[in-house]
Design a protein around this motif. Structure first.
Motif: not given
Length: 437
Positions: A330-343, A243-246, A369-372
């Motif tokens: 739709f039309n959303v991409m992850p930027t940060v995965i933290a402990d218990g949340t995803i932005t 994913l190459r994100i935080e 889960f990442k399925a990219i």
């Protein structure tokens, strides 16, 4: 599974009885009467567009006619002569975008002949009789190595064995079957069907299976070429895109989750989050999301960076996910995965380029889960094209005596049925090459 354990990820969210009901066969098999009624709807087109739409070119009108006339075993042989894994393909093929989408009944009425379910009826009927409809030709004295016991490798191995060659089928895992054994949602392949189909396929004889042997670690291409008259590579895609994100270390590969679920003997012991987010838009994303919901997750969200129309999963799969209670974003991409949340950041396409809009939303997510998509892990020094082994129309690689097919090679869509076709066609070319035709 490597998911970091958090308080929100727990096993035993549902009882064993509830899980058993949740993971029942997605499509109940047809009985003989239902199959005959369904077969009666076929027009038996002489120019059958359904055949053209089938990657393995099964004679669909013929096998449906054979079901209609009460000879499902003959129908099965018609199917299996083109697609030796016709039983599994009947369960997992996106028929709604292949043969059934092309069906004249679909065009005229919006309701196609249920080709996939009829195919399953025929192949299941034959397998239930314990019959293998093909026999080996006289021994040729030739030895072929097939590396990878997934759909492409199994298809290639069977066709080569049928022509009288001795085949050694290598696989890095403990069981043969590849994607069919490890990567398909449990509700699509129940009652250990993948393993039973492999055992049935091997009844052709002439195929020696050696598991726990992986190209690059336990096998070298030079040694394989030295020990065999030809080599077919069907090693699949073992790596998982990043994913190459935080906070990516909080995410788990969806394929690992699906594999663990498929190999589990007690689903009450399999942990799942209360709030699950799956990143991706293909079949794997849907399988991971739906199964998370079936395991007892409260909320499950598929987050896909493009529009619904651009989603790789078929409309049927999208509707299935929604029907099981999965939210599709739709039309959303992850930027940060933290402990218990995803932005997630909203996206837009401008001048053909996808980019973030700056607007974000944060969701509770104790399991991500990442399925990219997956990547090739072993190229064996062969020429690559687009990150896959480059092959010609016959499956020949840049190295003489070596063929490749399935997900690891350039070619058609990443579908089980396409892999079967590529393995079968490569086998025909290998046979011609080793016999000097």
């Amino acid at each position: 599974m490597t998911t970091p354990m958090t308080p929100g990820i727990q096993s035993g969210r549902l009882s064993a009885d509830a899980l058993s009901r949740n993971f029942e066969d997605l499509h109940a098999p047809l009985d003989a009467h239902e199959a005959r009624v369904a077969a009666d709807r076929c027009y038996f087109c002489h120019d059958a567009p359904c055949m053209t739409a089938c990657p393995t070119s099964i004679d669909i009108p013929l096998f449906i006619r054979q079901i209609q006339t009460g000879t499902p075993e003959a129908a099965a042989k018609t199917i299996l002569s083109q697609n030796i894994l016709g039983g599994m393909c009947a369960r997992v093929c996106p028929t709604e975008t292949l043969c059934e989408e092309a069906c004249v009944r679909e065009e005229a009425e919006g309701k196609p002949v249920i080709i996939g379910q009829l195919q399953r009826y025929a192949t299941d009927t034959l397998m239930a009789k314990g019959v293998h409809p093909f026999t080996r030709a006289a021994p040729t004295g030739k030895s072929i190595a097939v590396v990878g016991a997934g759909p492409a490798g199994l298809s290639c191995a069977h066709r080569l064995a049928m022509k009288g060659h001795d085949v050694t089928l290598y696989d890095g895992r403990a069981k043969a079957g590849g994607l069919n054994e490890y990567g398909i949602a449990s509700y699509k392949s129940t009652n250990d069907f993948a393993a039973r189909e492999v055992a049935w396929l091997l009844e052709i004889g002439g195929i020696t299976v050696e598991t726990g042997k992986m190209l690059g670690a336990d096998l070298t291409l030079d040694a394989l070429k030295s020990d065999h008259d030809a080599v077919f590579l069907a090693v699949g895609l073992g790596g998982v895109n990043a994913l190459r994100i935080e906070g990516e270390d909080h995410a788990t590969a969806a394929v690992d989750f699906i594999e663990e679920l498929r190999q589990s003997t007690d689903l009450t012991t399999l942990p799942v989050g209360r709030n699950v987010v799956v990143i991706g838009g293909g079949m794997t994303a849907v399988d991971a999301a739906v199964q998370s919901k079936l395991l007892g997750a409260d909320t499950v969200t598929i987050a896909y960076r493009r529009s619904r129309a651009e989603m790789a999963a078929s409309p049927f799969e999208q509707d299935l996910a929604a029907a099981k209670g999965v939210r599709l974003m739709f039309n959303v991409m992850p930027t940060v995965i933290a402990d218990g949340t995803i932005t997630l950041e909203y996206t837009a396409t401008k001048d053909g380029k996808l980019s973030g809009t700056g607007e974000t939303v944060t969701l509770p997510a104790d399991q991500v889960f990442k399925a990219i998509g997956q990547t090739l892990t072993t190229d064996a020094g062969l020429k690559l094209e687009g990150g896959k082994i480059a092959v010609d129309a016959a499956g020949r690689t840049s190295l003489a005596g070596v063929w490749a097919g399935g997900d690891c090679a350039t070619g058609g869509e990443d579908l089980t049925v396409t892999a079967v076709a590529e393995g079968r066609d490569a086998a025909e070319d290998i046979h011609a090459a080793v016999m000097g035709a």
